[in-house]
Motif scaffolding. Structure first.
Motif, PDB file in Angstrom:
ATOM      1  N   SER A  51       0.852  -1.185   0.000  1.00 54.94           N
ATOM      2  CA  SER A  51       0.000   0.000   0.000  1.00 54.94           C
ATOM      3  C   SER A  51       0.886   1.233   0.000  1.00 54.94           C
ATOM      4  CB  SER A  51      -0.910  -0.008   1.226  1.00 54.94           C
ATOM      5  OG  SER A  51      -0.125   0.047   2.410  1.00 54.94           O
ATOM      6  N   ALA A  52       0.298   2.388  -0.208  1.00 50.93           N
ATOM      7  CA  ALA A  52       1.082   3.616  -0.315  1.00 50.93           C
ATOM      8  C   ALA A  52       1.848   3.903   0.978  1.00 50.93           C
ATOM      9  CB  ALA A  52       0.171   4.793  -0.662  1.00 50.93           C
ATOM     10  N   ASP A  53       1.207   3.703   2.149  1.00 53.00           N
ATOM     11  CA  ASP A  53       1.885   4.037   3.405  1.00 53.00           C
ATOM     12  C   ASP A  53       2.989   3.038   3.733  1.00 53.00           C
ATOM     13  OD1 ASP A  53      -0.134   2.086   3.919  1.00 53.00           O
ATOM     14  OD2 ASP A  53      -0.012   2.519   6.059  1.00 53.00           O
ATOM     15  N   VAL A  54       2.771   1.750   3.425  1.00 56.19           N
ATOM     16  CA  VAL A  54       3.810   0.754   3.658  1.00 56.19           C
ATOM     17  C   VAL A  54       4.986   0.994   2.713  1.00 56.19           C
ATOM     18  CG1 VAL A  54       4.369  -1.710   3.480  1.00 56.19           C
ATOM     19  CG2 VAL A  54       2.246  -0.982   4.608  1.00 56.19           C
ATOM     20  N   ALA A  55       4.685   1.275   1.444  1.00 56.15           N
ATOM     21  CA  ALA A  55       5.753   1.546   0.478  1.00 56.15           C
ATOM     22  C   ALA A  55       6.576   2.756   0.895  1.00 56.15           C
ATOM     23  CB  ALA A  55       5.145   1.765  -0.911  1.00 56.15           C
ATOM     24  N   LEU A 107       9.890   1.913  -0.829  1.00 56.33           N
ATOM     25  CA  LEU A 107       9.543   1.160  -2.022  1.00 56.33           C
ATOM     26  C   LEU A 107       8.611   2.002  -2.882  1.00 56.33           C
ATOM     27  CD1 LEU A 107       8.671  -2.252  -0.278  1.00 56.33           C
ATOM     28  CD2 LEU A 107      10.833  -1.656  -1.407  1.00 56.33           C
ATOM     29  N   ARG A 108       8.314   1.488  -4.061  1.00 60.30           N
ATOM     30  CA  ARG A 108       7.291   2.111  -4.892  1.00 60.30           C
ATOM     31  C   ARG A 108       5.940   1.498  -4.541  1.00 60.30           C
ATOM     32  NH1 ARG A 108       9.845   0.816 -10.631  1.00 60.30           N
ATOM     33  NH2 ARG A 108       9.923  -1.168  -9.505  1.00 60.30           N
ATOM     34  N   SER A 109       4.899   2.295  -4.590  1.00 59.69           N
ATOM     35  CA  SER A 109       3.556   1.778  -4.325  1.00 59.69           C
ATOM     36  C   SER A 109       3.268   0.642  -5.301  1.00 59.69           C
ATOM     37  CB  SER A 109       2.523   2.894  -4.482  1.00 59.69           C
ATOM     38  OG  SER A 109       1.251   2.438  -4.098  1.00 59.69           O
ATOM     39  N   GLY A 110       2.852  -0.494  -4.764  1.00 60.01           N
ATOM     40  CA  GLY A 110       2.592  -1.654  -5.610  1.00 60.01           C
ATOM     41  C   GLY A 110       3.720  -2.659  -5.648  1.00 60.01           C
ATOM     42  N   ASP A 111       4.909  -2.298  -5.132  1.00 54.48           N
ATOM     43  CA  ASP A 111       5.999  -3.266  -5.060  1.00 54.48           C
ATOM     44  C   ASP A 111       5.599  -4.412  -4.133  1.00 54.48           C
ATOM     45  OD1 ASP A 111       7.617  -1.877  -6.768  1.00 54.48           O
ATOM     46  OD2 ASP A 111       9.052  -1.187  -5.240  1.00 54.48           O
ATOM     47  N   ALA A 112       6.243  -5.563  -4.326  1.00 52.25           N
ATOM     48  CA  ALA A 112       5.909  -6.743  -3.535  1.00 52.25           C
ATOM     49  C   ALA A 112       6.444  -6.621  -2.111  1.00 52.25           C
ATOM     50  CB  ALA A 112       6.481  -7.990  -4.197  1.00 52.25           C
ATOM     51  N   VAL A 113       5.600  -6.994  -1.146  1.00 51.51           N
ATOM     52  CA  VAL A 113       6.001  -7.085   0.251  1.00 51.51           C
ATOM     53  C   VAL A 113       5.462  -8.400   0.816  1.00 51.51           C
ATOM     54  CG1 VAL A 113       6.142  -4.606   0.703  1.00 51.51           C
ATOM     55  CG2 VAL A 113       3.968  -5.796   1.033  1.00 51.51           C
ATOM     56  N   ILE A 114       6.090  -8.844   1.891  1.00 54.27           N
ATOM     57  CA  ILE A 114       5.577  -9.976   2.660  1.00 54.27           C
ATOM     58  C   ILE A 114       4.885  -9.415   3.886  1.00 54.27           C
ATOM     59  CG2 ILE A 114       6.126 -12.126   3.848  1.00 54.27           C
ATOM     60  CD1 ILE A 114       6.861 -12.225   0.912  1.00 54.27           C
ATOM     61  N   GLN A 115       3.626  -9.810   4.097  1.00 53.47           N
ATOM     62  CA  GLN A 115       2.913  -9.394   5.301  1.00 53.47           C
ATOM     63  C   GLN A 115       2.730 -10.609   6.204  1.00 53.47           C
ATOM     64  OE1 GLN A 115      -1.091  -7.939   4.873  1.00 53.47           O
ATOM     65  NE2 GLN A 115      -1.239  -7.340   7.027  1.00 53.47           N
ATOM     66  N   VAL A 116       3.099 -10.432   7.464  1.00 54.46           N
ATOM     67  CA  VAL A 116       2.935 -11.485   8.468  1.00 54.46           C
ATOM     68  C   VAL A 116       2.075 -10.927   9.590  1.00 54.46           C
ATOM     69  CG1 VAL A 116       4.103 -13.010  10.103  1.00 54.46           C
ATOM     70  CG2 VAL A 116       5.210 -12.441   7.920  1.00 54.46           C
ATOM     71  N   ARG A 117       1.085 -11.696   9.978  1.00 58.08           N
ATOM     72  CA  ARG A 117       0.286 -11.340  11.166  1.00 58.08           C
ATOM     73  C   ARG A 117       0.448 -12.487  12.163  1.00 58.08           C
ATOM     74  NH1 ARG A 117      -5.456  -9.427   9.862  1.00 58.08           N
ATOM     75  NH2 ARG A 117      -4.267  -7.504   9.520  1.00 58.08           N
ATOM     76  N   ARG A 118       0.798 -12.145  13.381  1.00 56.73           N
ATOM     77  CA  ARG A 118       1.033 -13.189  14.371  1.00 56.73           C
ATOM     78  C   ARG A 118       0.640 -12.724  15.767  1.00 56.73           C
ATOM     79  NH1 ARG A 118       7.669 -13.419  15.134  1.00 56.73           N
ATOM     80  NH2 ARG A 118       7.909 -11.371  16.112  1.00 56.73           N
ATOM     81  N   VAL A 119       0.451 -13.700  16.659  1.00 60.98           N
ATOM     82  CA  VAL A 119       0.203 -13.446  18.074  1.00 60.98           C
ATOM     83  C   VAL A 119       1.353 -14.049  18.863  1.00 60.98           C
ATOM     84  CG1 VAL A 119      -1.282 -13.929  20.056  1.00 60.98           C
ATOM     85  CG2 VAL A 119      -2.310 -13.415  17.830  1.00 60.98           C
ATOM     86  N   LEU A 120       1.914 -13.271  19.789  1.00 63.30           N
ATOM     87  CA  LEU A 120       2.946 -13.762  20.693  1.00 63.30           C
ATOM     88  C   LEU A 120       2.317 -13.938  22.071  1.00 63.30           C
ATOM     89  CD1 LEU A 120       5.991 -11.491  19.708  1.00 63.30           C
ATOM     90  CD2 LEU A 120       5.302 -13.692  18.743  1.00 63.30           C
ATOM     91  N   SER A 121       2.463 -15.141  22.616  1.00 58.95           N
ATOM     92  CA  SER A 121       1.882 -15.452  23.924  1.00 58.95           C
ATOM     93  C   SER A 121       2.990 -15.758  24.918  1.00 58.95           C
ATOM     94  CB  SER A 121       0.949 -16.661  23.812  1.00 58.95           C
ATOM     95  OG  SER A 121      -0.104 -16.412  22.897  1.00 58.95           O
ATOM     96  N   PHE A 122       2.796 -15.335  26.156  1.00 59.28           N
ATOM     97  CA  PHE A 122       3.722 -15.635  27.241  1.00 59.28           C
ATOM     98  C   PHE A 122       2.979 -16.442  28.292  1.00 59.28           C
ATOM     99  CE2 PHE A 122       5.362 -11.820  25.221  1.00 59.28           C
ATOM    100  CZ  PHE A 122       6.714 -12.113  25.084  1.00 59.28           C
ATOM    101  N   SER A 123       3.515 -17.613  28.615  1.00 59.26           N
ATOM    102  CA  SER A 123       2.876 -18.534  29.568  1.00 59.26           C
ATOM    103  C   SER A 123       1.437 -18.810  29.157  1.00 59.26           C
ATOM    104  CB  SER A 123       2.928 -17.952  30.990  1.00 59.26           C
ATOM    105  OG  SER A 123       4.261 -17.728  31.382  1.00 59.26           O
TER     106      SER A 123
END
Length: 263
Positions: free
Chosen positions: A133-137, A142-158
């Motif tokens: 997206s424009a803000d991530v680029a 980067l240029r808007s539209g360039d390839a990126v890897i998006q990861v969404r994750r949850v970190l848990s403790f105990s």
């Protein structure tokens, strides 16, 4: 090994007889040497965890005094880019080193220190390649539209979900990154980036604010949507200030707190 451009010489050591005088230097010589060492780090001449040449060898390579090299290395060590080991030499710092791997971890348990806490359990919700997206680029240069890897994750403790993160990485630098890699690597994620992709995060800047999660975010964090969380946006850079990661996290603070040291 290809030769590097030489900095302005000390006492004319790099200027041959009859040669034109060098252009005026606008930075101290040790800063020029620091820049040359940084370029070698950026281009992978010395990998994370490896020893760099001795001060004497670098002095001969750059045709400067050993003291000048030492001052450049002192600054790089102070910046956590190099690590001195008594009697062994100077090594490229790595996030696998215990004294370095917690440098970007600011969330601390209310009881004790993060170094004594069991490693976070990672749950990868999503890992996909998409167009920036424009803000991530803009953040990742980067240029808007360039390839990126998006990861969404949850970190848990105990067993308690504590951090919900969205991470964006330049597609060209992290080609082939999978959810399995993100979930199964036994050490810090930044150490995995070094080992698997040759990318070392050396500096980060963060912005913090208190927010309310939406319903989906609250579900992933196992809290009510009326519970405030800490929003942390981090932009991480590799050598020479090249942005390589945009990370937006929501932190629960009922059992942890954000701790920073100011010098």
């Amino acid at each position: 090994m290809s030769s590097l451009p030489l900095p302005a010489a000390e006492s004319g050591a790099a200027t041959g007889a009859g040669a034109s005088p060098p252009a005026p230097a606008f930075s101290p010589l040790y800063q020029q040497i620091k820049g040359l060492i940084l370029n070698s780090l950026q281009h992978g001449e010395w990998k994370p965890g490896e020893a760099i040449p001795s001060e004497m060898e670098l002095a001969a390579r750059f045709r400067v005094s050993q003291g000048t090299v030492r001052k450049a290395i002192d600054e790089l060590a102070a910046d956590n880019l190099l690590l001195r080991r008594q009697g062994k030499g100077t090594f490229v710092a790595t996030h696998a080193e215990r004294q370095v791997q917690y440098r970007f971890l600011k969330l601390q348990p209310d009881s004790g220190d993060a170094r004594g806490e069991a490693p976070a359990q990672r749950t990868i919700l999503e890992c996909r390649r998409l167009r920036a997206s424009a803000d991530v680029a803009r953040a990742l240069a980067l240029r808007s539209g360039d390839a990126v890897i998006q990861v969404r994750r949850v970190l848990s403790f105990s067993g308690v979900p504590t951090i919900l993160e969205d991470i964006w990485l330049p597609g060209h630098a992290f080609k082939g990154l999978t959810a399995e890699q993100m979930a199964s690597y036994p050490g810090p994620t930044y150490a995995m980036f070094e080992l698997e992709f040759g990318v070392r995060m050396v500096r980060a800047e963060e912005r913090l604010r208190a927010v309310l999660p939406d319903e989906q975010q609250a579900h992933w964090l196992a809290i009510s949507s009326a519970t405030p969380v800490l929003s942390v946006e981090r932009l991480s850079h590799t050598y020479n200030d090249v942005p390589m990661e945009l990370r937006r996290g929501l932190y629960r603070t009922d059992t942890h707190h954000y701790r920073n040291e100011l010098n």
